[in-house]
Design a protein around this motif. Structure first.
Motif, PDB file in Angstrom:
ATOM      1  N   UNK A   1      43.241  59.734  82.364  1.00 44.34           N
ATOM      2  CA  UNK A   1      44.511  59.105  82.016  1.00 44.34           C
ATOM      3  C   UNK A   1      44.359  57.674  81.519  1.00 44.34           C
ATOM      4  N   UNK A   2      43.150  57.159  81.533  1.00 47.30           N
ATOM      5  CA  UNK A   2      42.947  55.791  81.069  1.00 47.30           C
ATOM      6  C   UNK A   2      43.160  55.688  79.564  1.00 47.30           C
ATOM      7  N   UNK A   3      43.762  54.582  79.155  1.00 52.10           N
ATOM      8  CA  UNK A   3      43.972  54.330  77.731  1.00 52.10           C
ATOM      9  C   UNK A   3      42.622  54.191  77.042  1.00 52.10           C
ATOM     10  N   UNK A   4      42.451  54.928  75.963  1.00 52.92           N
ATOM     11  CA  UNK A   4      41.196  54.883  75.204  1.00 52.92           C
ATOM     12  C   UNK A   4      41.413  54.048  73.943  1.00 52.92           C
ATOM     13  N   UNK A   5      40.713  52.932  73.865  1.00 52.90           N
ATOM     14  CA  UNK A   5      40.807  52.035  72.718  1.00 52.90           C
ATOM     15  C   UNK A   5      39.477  52.063  71.979  1.00 52.90           C
ATOM     16  N   UNK A   6      39.529  52.364  70.697  1.00 52.15           N
ATOM     17  CA  UNK A   6      38.335  52.353  69.856  1.00 52.15           C
ATOM     18  C   UNK A   6      38.489  51.244  68.821  1.00 52.15           C
ATOM     19  N   UNK A   7      37.444  50.442  68.680  1.00 52.78           N
ATOM     20  CA  UNK A   7      37.443  49.339  67.725  1.00 52.78           C
ATOM     21  C   UNK A   7      36.289  49.546  66.754  1.00 52.78           C
ATOM     22  N   UNK A   8      36.597  49.501  65.477  1.00 52.23           N
ATOM     23  CA  UNK A   8      35.589  49.681  64.431  1.00 52.23           C
ATOM     24  C   UNK A   8      35.285  48.315  63.830  1.00 52.23           C
ATOM     25  N   UNK A   9      34.074  47.838  64.046  1.00 56.28           N
ATOM     26  CA  UNK A   9      33.679  46.511  63.579  1.00 56.28           C
ATOM     27  C   UNK A   9      33.543  45.562  64.750  1.00 56.28           C
ATOM     28  N   UNK A  10      32.367  44.947  64.886  1.00 56.01           N
ATOM     29  CA  UNK A  10      32.104  44.192  66.102  1.00 56.01           C
ATOM     30  C   UNK A  10      31.775  42.732  65.915  1.00 56.01           C
ATOM     31  N   UNK A  11      32.183  42.151  64.784  1.00 63.39           N
ATOM     32  CA  UNK A  11      31.876  40.730  64.609  1.00 63.39           C
ATOM     33  C   UNK A  11      33.076  39.922  65.118  1.00 63.39           C
ATOM     34  N   UNK A  12      33.554  38.949  64.381  1.00 57.89           N
ATOM     35  CA  UNK A  12      34.560  38.031  64.925  1.00 57.89           C
ATOM     36  C   UNK A  12      35.840  38.744  65.343  1.00 57.89           C
ATOM     37  N   UNK A  13      36.468  39.460  64.411  1.00 56.59           N
ATOM     38  CA  UNK A  13      37.747  40.091  64.708  1.00 56.59           C
ATOM     39  C   UNK A  13      37.634  41.191  65.738  1.00 56.59           C
ATOM     40  N   UNK A  14      36.654  42.076  65.564  1.00 49.06           N
ATOM     41  CA  UNK A  14      36.510  43.203  66.470  1.00 49.06           C
ATOM     42  C   UNK A  14      36.167  42.785  67.884  1.00 49.06           C
ATOM     43  N   UNK A  15      35.222  41.864  68.025  1.00 49.15           N
ATOM     44  CA  UNK A  15      34.838  41.408  69.361  1.00 49.15           C
ATOM     45  C   UNK A  15      35.984  40.668  70.039  1.00 49.15           C
ATOM     46  N   UNK A  16      36.724  39.869  69.273  1.00 52.28           N
ATOM     47  CA  UNK A  16      37.872  39.160  69.849  1.00 52.28           C
ATOM     48  C   UNK A  16      38.950  40.134  70.295  1.00 52.28           C
ATOM     49  N   UNK A  17      39.201  41.160  69.480  1.00 59.03           N
ATOM     50  CA  UNK A  17      40.199  42.165  69.844  1.00 59.03           C
ATOM     51  C   UNK A  17      39.776  42.908  71.107  1.00 59.03           C
ATOM     52  N   UNK A  18      38.489  43.206  71.216  1.00 60.38           N
ATOM     53  CA  UNK A  18      37.996  43.944  72.379  1.00 60.38           C
ATOM     54  C   UNK A  18      38.153  43.141  73.665  1.00 60.38           C
TER      55      UNK A  18
END
Length: 227
Positions: free
Chosen positions: A5-22
């Motif tokens: 039941x945990x919310x699954x969040x997938x982020x594509x791209x791991x530099x500035x924007x992606x890492x900050x969003x994560x």
């Protein structure tokens, strides 16, 4: 909350924007399953510092690495997978198709929320000669390593920078500091085209005082290399 039941969040791209969003997503939801895919080797590096490492103002390469996958996992419980390329988004099934670039394995990763933060790529004009080995772009750590190696082994004396935006001007500044003969070409009639002409003019004057060959309102038609 059960694992299913945990919310699954997938982020594509791991530099500035992606890492900050994560990291922000983790602060907003301590229970979510957060997976970050990055097709290159490095995440969360200092993009703006790349020219300054090439020029020697930043002495240590590790200073460019803001956070490693290991740090992000330990500090924020993020599942960071480098050298994984997302090849498709399947909106109906709410999955992304992923390829492990090291093993070749392909799999589907489910998501409830999807964040696309793939960044940008340098624009390379479709002109003859652009595929030559000494025509380089600057976007990431591997690009930086190639240019840095050339500079450090003193194998180049003359450089031509195409594009007078922020990164282009930063590279010109560093090449001047390294004592290289530098030419700057910009298709628009001024440097930093986003600025008013009155603001760009002092920069152009400074470049000329530093003996930069400045070609404005002009583009590259062909690259001829003696290799």
């Amino acid at each position: 909350m059960s694992e299913n039941n945990r919310l699954k969040i997938v982020i594509v791209g791991g530099v500035a924007g992606g890492a900050s969003a994560a990291t922000r997503a983790r602060r907003m939801n301590e229970q979510a399953e957060i997976t970050l895919f990055e097709k290159d080797e490095f995440v969360s590096f200092a993009n703006c510092g790349l020219p300054y490492y090439i020029g020697g103002e930043i002495k240590e390469r590790k200073k460019l690495l803001v956070a490693t996958p290991e740090f992000l996992h330990k500090r924020f419980r993020l599942d960071v997978r480098t050298k994984h390329e997302v090849t498709a988004v399947n909106r109906t099934s709410k999955t992304v198709s992923v390829r492990n670039l090291q093993s070749g394995e392909e799999f589907e990763q489910p998501y409830d929320k999807l964040i696309l933060s793939t960044g940008a790529s340098p624009f390379v004009p479709p002109i003859e000669g652009v595929e030559a080995s000494n025509v380089l772009t600057l976007r990431n750590i591997p690009d930086t390593d190639i240019i840095k190696e050339l500079v450090d082994r003193d194998s180049i004396k003359n450089v031509l920078v195409v594009g007078a935006g922020f990164i282009g001007l930063e590279m010109v500044e560093q090449f001047i500091g390294l004592g290289l003969t530098t030419t700057l070409v910009e298709l628009q009639p001024q440097v930093l085209p986003l600025l008013d002409k009155e603001m760009a003019k002092p920069l152009e004057d400074e470049l000329r005082q530093k003996d930069v060959a400045l070609f404005l309102g002009d583009g590259i038609q062909e690259i001829v290399c003696d290799e």
